[in-house]
Design a protein around this motif. Structure first.
Motif, PDB file in Angstrom:
ATOM      1  N   LYS A  64       0.807  -1.214   0.000  1.00 40.40           N
ATOM      2  CA  LYS A  64       0.000   0.000   0.000  1.00 40.40           C
ATOM      3  C   LYS A  64       0.846   1.273   0.000  1.00 40.40           C
ATOM      4  N   THR A  65       2.005   1.247   0.647  1.00 38.61           N
ATOM      5  CA  THR A  65       2.738   2.492   0.892  1.00 38.61           C
ATOM      6  C   THR A  65       4.081   2.637   0.191  1.00 38.61           C
ATOM      7  N   GLU A  66       4.669   1.555  -0.275  1.00 40.20           N
ATOM      8  CA  GLU A  66       6.049   1.631  -0.781  1.00 40.20           C
ATOM      9  C   GLU A  66       6.115   1.408  -2.289  1.00 40.20           C
ATOM     10  N   ARG A  67       6.432   2.471  -3.037  1.00 43.34           N
ATOM     11  CA  ARG A  67       6.475   2.416  -4.495  1.00 43.34           C
ATOM     12  C   ARG A  67       7.486   1.368  -5.007  1.00 43.34           C
ATOM     13  N   ASN A  68       8.684   1.351  -4.434  1.00 43.05           N
ATOM     14  CA  ASN A  68       9.683   0.382  -4.899  1.00 43.05           C
ATOM     15  C   ASN A  68       9.218  -1.051  -4.689  1.00 43.05           C
ATOM     16  N   PHE A  69       8.552  -1.293  -3.573  1.00 40.00           N
ATOM     17  CA  PHE A  69       8.025  -2.634  -3.315  1.00 40.00           C
ATOM     18  C   PHE A  69       6.967  -2.990  -4.359  1.00 40.00           C
ATOM     19  N   GLN A  70       6.143  -2.023  -4.733  1.00 35.50           N
ATOM     20  CA  GLN A  70       5.126  -2.256  -5.755  1.00 35.50           C
ATOM     21  C   GLN A  70       5.770  -2.630  -7.089  1.00 35.50           C
ATOM     22  N   ILE A  71       6.846  -1.931  -7.442  1.00 39.60           N
ATOM     23  CA  ILE A  71       7.565  -2.233  -8.692  1.00 39.60           C
ATOM     24  C   ILE A  71       8.167  -3.628  -8.625  1.00 39.60           C
ATOM     25  N   GLU A  72       8.806  -3.938  -7.507  1.00 40.13           N
ATOM     26  CA  GLU A  72       9.429  -5.256  -7.350  1.00 40.13           C
ATOM     27  C   GLU A  72       8.377  -6.366  -7.307  1.00 40.13           C
ATOM     28  N   LEU A  73       7.220  -6.080  -6.741  1.00 41.88           N
ATOM     29  CA  LEU A  73       6.133  -7.050  -6.726  1.00 41.88           C
ATOM     30  C   LEU A  73       5.614  -7.297  -8.146  1.00 41.88           C
ATOM     31  N   ALA A  74       5.542  -6.236  -8.938  1.00 41.50           N
ATOM     32  CA  ALA A  74       5.142  -6.394 -10.345  1.00 41.50           C
ATOM     33  C   ALA A  74       6.147  -7.291 -11.073  1.00 41.50           C
ATOM     34  N   ALA A  75       7.434  -7.090 -10.816  1.00 39.19           N
ATOM     35  CA  ALA A  75       8.464  -7.949 -11.419  1.00 39.19           C
ATOM     36  C   ALA A  75       8.291  -9.399 -10.970  1.00 39.19           C
ATOM     37  N   PHE A  76       7.915  -9.598  -9.710  1.00 42.16           N
ATOM     38  CA  PHE A  76       7.662 -10.942  -9.196  1.00 42.16           C
ATOM     39  C   PHE A  76       6.520 -11.608  -9.971  1.00 42.16           C
ATOM     40  N   PHE A  77       5.429 -10.866 -10.197  1.00 41.05           N
ATOM     41  CA  PHE A  77       4.301 -11.434 -10.929  1.00 41.05           C
ATOM     42  C   PHE A  77       4.644 -11.687 -12.400  1.00 41.05           C
ATOM     43  N   ILE A  78       5.472 -10.848 -12.972  1.00 41.31           N
ATOM     44  CA  ILE A  78       5.952 -11.101 -14.341  1.00 41.31           C
ATOM     45  C   ILE A  78       6.741 -12.404 -14.360  1.00 41.31           C
ATOM     46  N   ASN A  79       7.572 -12.608 -13.345  1.00 41.81           N
ATOM     47  CA  ASN A  79       8.334 -13.853 -13.258  1.00 41.81           C
ATOM     48  C   ASN A  79       7.418 -15.057 -13.092  1.00 41.81           C
ATOM     49  N   LEU A  80       6.364 -14.912 -12.299  1.00 36.68           N
ATOM     50  CA  LEU A  80       5.407 -16.022 -12.165  1.00 36.68           C
ATOM     51  C   LEU A  80       4.795 -16.368 -13.517  1.00 36.68           C
ATOM     52  N   PHE A  81       4.427 -15.344 -14.277  1.00 36.13           N
ATOM     53  CA  PHE A  81       3.886 -15.574 -15.612  1.00 36.13           C
ATOM     54  C   PHE A  81       4.916 -16.294 -16.489  1.00 36.13           C
ATOM     55  N   LEU A  82       6.166 -15.817 -16.471  1.00 39.37           N
ATOM     56  CA  LEU A  82       7.209 -16.415 -17.313  1.00 39.37           C
ATOM     57  C   LEU A  82       7.521 -17.852 -16.912  1.00 39.37           C
ATOM     58  N   ILE A  83       7.418 -18.151 -15.628  1.00 39.27           N
ATOM     59  CA  ILE A  83       7.641 -19.524 -15.165  1.00 39.27           C
ATOM     60  C   ILE A  83       6.675 -20.476 -15.860  1.00 39.27           C
ATOM     61  N   PHE A  84       5.407 -20.071 -15.928  1.00 44.86           N
ATOM     62  CA  PHE A  84       4.403 -20.922 -16.575  1.00 44.86           C
ATOM     63  C   PHE A  84       4.484 -20.840 -18.103  1.00 44.86           C
ATOM     64  N   TYR A  85       4.773 -19.659 -18.627  1.00 44.76           N
ATOM     65  CA  TYR A  85       4.840 -19.478 -20.075  1.00 44.76           C
ATOM     66  C   TYR A  85       5.955 -20.324 -20.687  1.00 44.76           C
ATOM     67  N   PHE A  86       7.137 -20.267 -20.076  1.00 43.62           N
ATOM     68  CA  PHE A  86       8.288 -21.019 -20.598  1.00 43.62           C
ATOM     69  C   PHE A  86       8.366 -22.442 -20.050  1.00 43.62           C
ATOM     70  N   LYS A  87       7.454 -22.794 -19.136  1.00 43.09           N
ATOM     71  CA  LYS A  87       7.461 -24.122 -18.507  1.00 43.09           C
ATOM     72  C   LYS A  87       8.846 -24.438 -17.925  1.00 43.09           C
ATOM     73  N   LEU A  88       9.295 -23.571 -17.020  1.00 43.30           N
ATOM     74  CA  LEU A  88      10.615 -23.726 -16.421  1.00 43.30           C
ATOM     75  C   LEU A  88      10.710 -25.031 -15.643  1.00 43.30           C
ATOM     76  N   SER A  89      11.916 -25.568 -15.601  1.00 42.95           N
ATOM     77  CA  SER A  89      12.168 -26.763 -14.797  1.00 42.95           C
ATOM     78  C   SER A  89      11.998 -26.412 -13.322  1.00 42.95           C
ATOM     79  N   ALA A  90      11.914 -27.437 -12.489  1.00 43.78           N
ATOM     80  CA  ALA A  90      11.743 -27.211 -11.055  1.00 43.78           C
ATOM     81  C   ALA A  90      12.915 -26.420 -10.483  1.00 43.78           C
TER      82      ALA A  90
END
Length: 116
Positions: A22-48
């Motif tokens: 709610k309050t930290e802009r940098n955390f929001q940006i880093e959280l967005a990067a985390f969700f992008i990574n979650l998407f890429l994990i499934f998109y590229f079917k990364l190994s365990a």
């Protein structure tokens, strides 16, 4: 002093994460990067192993940002006026986040390189 029940500890911890969102802009940006990574994990079917590496790197950046924010808030309580000693503390805490983010980018390059 009595310890709170375990469920109360989890509620407090999740409230802390919500406050960061709610309050930290940098955390929001880093959280967005985390969700992008979650998407890429499934998109590229990364190994365990690759998935674990990406998740650890991403969550380490988010954790570093939480520690940095906590340090900055404590410093602001201790010394609300400008003080170069406090500035030094804040700068090195921010530097830790930058180093962790750089490490996460390097991990991402090594992991995603073979999938692109």
């Amino acid at each position: 002093m009595n310890k709170p029940p375990v469920h109360r500890s989890f509620i407090n911890a999740f409230r802390g994460i919500f406050l960061m969102i709610k309050t930290e802009r940098n955390f929001q940006i880093e959280l967005a990067a985390f969700f992008i990574n979650l998407f890429l994990i499934f998109y590229f079917k990364l190994s365990a192993i690759d998935t674990v590496l990406i998740l650890i790197a991403s969550l380490a950046v988010l954790s570093a940002e939480i520690f940095n924010t906590a340090i900055e808030r404590i410093c602001d309580i201790i010394q609300p006026d400008f003080d170069k000693r406090i500035g030094f503390i804040k700068d090195i805490a921010a530097g830790a986040v930058v180093l962790m983010a750089a490490a996460a980018v390097i991990v991402g390059i090594f992991v995603y390189w073979k999938y692109v």
